[in-house]
Scaffold this motif. Structure first.
Motif, PDB file in Angstrom:
ATOM      1  N   GLN A  43       0.828  -1.206   0.000  1.00  0.00           N
ATOM      2  CA  GLN A  43       0.000   0.000   0.000  1.00  0.00           C
ATOM      3  C   GLN A  43       0.862   1.256   0.000  1.00  0.00           C
ATOM      4  O   GLN A  43       0.550   2.241  -0.674  1.00  0.00           O
ATOM      5  CB  GLN A  43      -0.928  -0.018   1.216  1.00  0.00           C
ATOM      6  N   GLU A  46       2.307   1.682  -3.552  1.00  0.00           N
ATOM      7  CA  GLU A  46       1.264   2.130  -4.471  1.00  0.00           C
ATOM      8  C   GLU A  46       0.948   3.606  -4.260  1.00  0.00           C
ATOM      9  O   GLU A  46       0.752   4.364  -5.217  1.00  0.00           O
ATOM     10  CB  GLU A  46       0.009   1.280  -4.292  1.00  0.00           C
ATOM     11  N   ALA A  47       0.919   4.028  -3.006  1.00  0.00           N
ATOM     12  CA  ALA A  47       0.616   5.427  -2.695  1.00  0.00           C
ATOM     13  C   ALA A  47       1.720   6.342  -3.207  1.00  0.00           C
ATOM     14  O   ALA A  47       1.453   7.421  -3.762  1.00  0.00           O
ATOM     15  CB  ALA A  47       0.436   5.600  -1.189  1.00  0.00           C
ATOM     16  N   VAL A  49       3.865   5.698  -5.683  1.00  0.00           N
ATOM     17  CA  VAL A  49       3.852   5.695  -7.146  1.00  0.00           C
ATOM     18  C   VAL A  49       2.740   6.582  -7.667  1.00  0.00           C
ATOM     19  O   VAL A  49       2.926   7.393  -8.581  1.00  0.00           O
ATOM     20  CB  VAL A  49       3.699   4.255  -7.687  1.00  0.00           C
ATOM     21  N   ARG A  50       1.558   6.441  -7.064  1.00  0.00           N
ATOM     22  CA  ARG A  50       0.410   7.243  -7.491  1.00  0.00           C
ATOM     23  C   ARG A  50       0.693   8.729  -7.298  1.00  0.00           C
ATOM     24  O   ARG A  50       0.415   9.550  -8.180  1.00  0.00           O
ATOM     25  CB  ARG A  50      -0.832   6.837  -6.696  1.00  0.00           C
ATOM     26  N   GLN A  51       1.259   9.074  -6.161  1.00  0.00           N
ATOM     27  CA  GLN A  51       1.565  10.478  -5.879  1.00  0.00           C
ATOM     28  C   GLN A  51       2.567  11.032  -6.895  1.00  0.00           C
ATOM     29  O   GLN A  51       2.406  12.144  -7.389  1.00  0.00           O
ATOM     30  CB  GLN A  51       2.130  10.614  -4.458  1.00  0.00           C
ATOM     31  N   TYR A  52       3.581  10.239  -7.189  1.00  0.00           N
ATOM     32  CA  TYR A  52       4.603  10.712  -8.131  1.00  0.00           C
ATOM     33  C   TYR A  52       4.014  10.926  -9.522  1.00  0.00           C
ATOM     34  O   TYR A  52       4.304  11.924 -10.192  1.00  0.00           O
ATOM     35  CB  TYR A  52       5.764   9.719  -8.208  1.00  0.00           C
ATOM     36  N   ILE A  53       3.177   9.980  -9.968  1.00  0.00           N
ATOM     37  CA  ILE A  53       2.566  10.108 -11.303  1.00  0.00           C
ATOM     38  C   ILE A  53       1.650  11.320 -11.364  1.00  0.00           C
ATOM     39  O   ILE A  53       1.622  12.046 -12.364  1.00  0.00           O
ATOM     40  CB  ILE A  53       1.804   8.819 -11.668  1.00  0.00           C
ATOM     41  N   LEU A  54       0.887  11.559 -10.284  1.00  0.00           N
ATOM     42  CA  LEU A  54      -0.004  12.725 -10.262  1.00  0.00           C
ATOM     43  C   LEU A  54       0.795  14.026 -10.315  1.00  0.00           C
ATOM     44  O   LEU A  54       0.375  14.996 -10.936  1.00  0.00           O
ATOM     45  CB  LEU A  54      -0.875  12.692  -9.005  1.00  0.00           C
ATOM     46  N   PRO A  57       2.694  13.921 -14.426  1.00  0.00           N
ATOM     47  CA  PRO A  57       1.926  13.161 -15.425  1.00  0.00           C
ATOM     48  C   PRO A  57       2.614  13.075 -16.777  1.00  0.00           C
ATOM     49  O   PRO A  57       2.279  12.220 -17.593  1.00  0.00           O
ATOM     50  CB  PRO A  57       0.613  13.947 -15.528  1.00  0.00           C
TER      51      PRO A  57
END
Length: 258
Positions: A43, A46-47, A49-54, A57
């Motif tokens: 978790q 995933e958090a 990775v998601r933060q970095y992509i946001l 972008p």
């Protein structure tokens, strides 16, 4: 290092750090023991990775482009020998050139005609370029005179007289749309033995070559002409001299390991 490389390094580092926190042994079906992430660690990753992509972008299209490039390279490596080995005589430039430029074209294609002078200039100015021509007659309309195929067959038959490029150049240099009269005139301008040409146009190896080119185009996912294969690059559509020169330079640098 580009942004994708930095991102991957960051994520790997994060993953390694989390893994080092509290590795948990997991029994495999074969009886082996493997260290794996805990659900909490997954978790956290995933958090992050998601933060970095946001926050970045722009790495998504970069990643997609890189994936597409790798797929192109894979396909080209599979079929490279067939792509770069010409029908005997269907080539121009230096037969021992360090870079091979392959053109899939149709004699009735206006964009191929437009690009012809640029390719001709590149052949003249680059003594280490080998150009392989792949006749791809795809523009004949149902019920109409099959001029694309007829011109392709004539050009490949001209190769048997060592005059493929002479006819190729004459056809693309003729003004206006190609007609049967244009083809006859080009044959004479290329200095071909017309009786021999007529006989050679019935050779089975010419039909086999056209079928092979159509199959290669399908394998590569080509959707039109002209399409160029230069090193690990597939370039579709009308391109100018500078585009072709840059693509050749890029292929040459890649081959040299620069």
């Amino acid at each position: 290092m580009n942004r994708i490389g930095v991102s991957l390094v960051l994520l790997v580092a994060v993953g390694a750090g989390l893994l080092a926190l509290t590795p948990v042994p997991r029994a495999e079906a074969e009886g082996r023991v493997k260290t794996d992430f805990t659900p909490q660690q997954e978790q956290q990753i995933e958090a992050l990775v998601r933060q970095y992509i946001l926050e970045h972008p722009e790495i998504i299209p970069e990643a997609v482009a890189e994936l597409q490039r790798r797929e192109v390279v894979k396909v080209l490596e599979t079929y490279r020998a067939d792509i770069e080995t010409p029908f005997p005589g269907a080539e121009a430039g230096n037969p021992k050139g360090d870079v091979i430029l392959v053109e899939f074209f149709d004699f009735r294609c206006p964009f191929c005609r437009k690009s012809h002078s640029d390719l001709k200039r590149l052949i003249k100015e680059d003594p280490n370029l080998r150009v392989v021509f792949r006749d791809l007659p795809i523009l004949d309309r149902e019920g109409a005179e099959p001029l694309s195929r007829r011109a392709a067959i004539a050009a490949l038959a001209a190769a048997k007289q060592g005059r493929y490029y002479d006819l190729h150049d004459a056809l693309f240099s003729a003004p206006g749309r190609m007609t049967q009269e244009t083809l006859v005139t080009a044959v004479r301008e290329a200095g071909l033995d017309e009786k021999r040409l007529a006989a050679d146009m019935n050779d089975a190896d010419i039909e086999q070559e056209i079928a092979k080119n159509l199959q290669l185009a399908g394998n590569l996912g080509l959707s039109g002409t002209p399409t160029y294969v230069i090193g690990d690059q597939i370039i579709s559509g009308a391109v100018d001299y500078n585009d072709l020169k840059e693509a050749v330079a890029k292929a040459r640098a890649a081959k040299a390991g620069k």
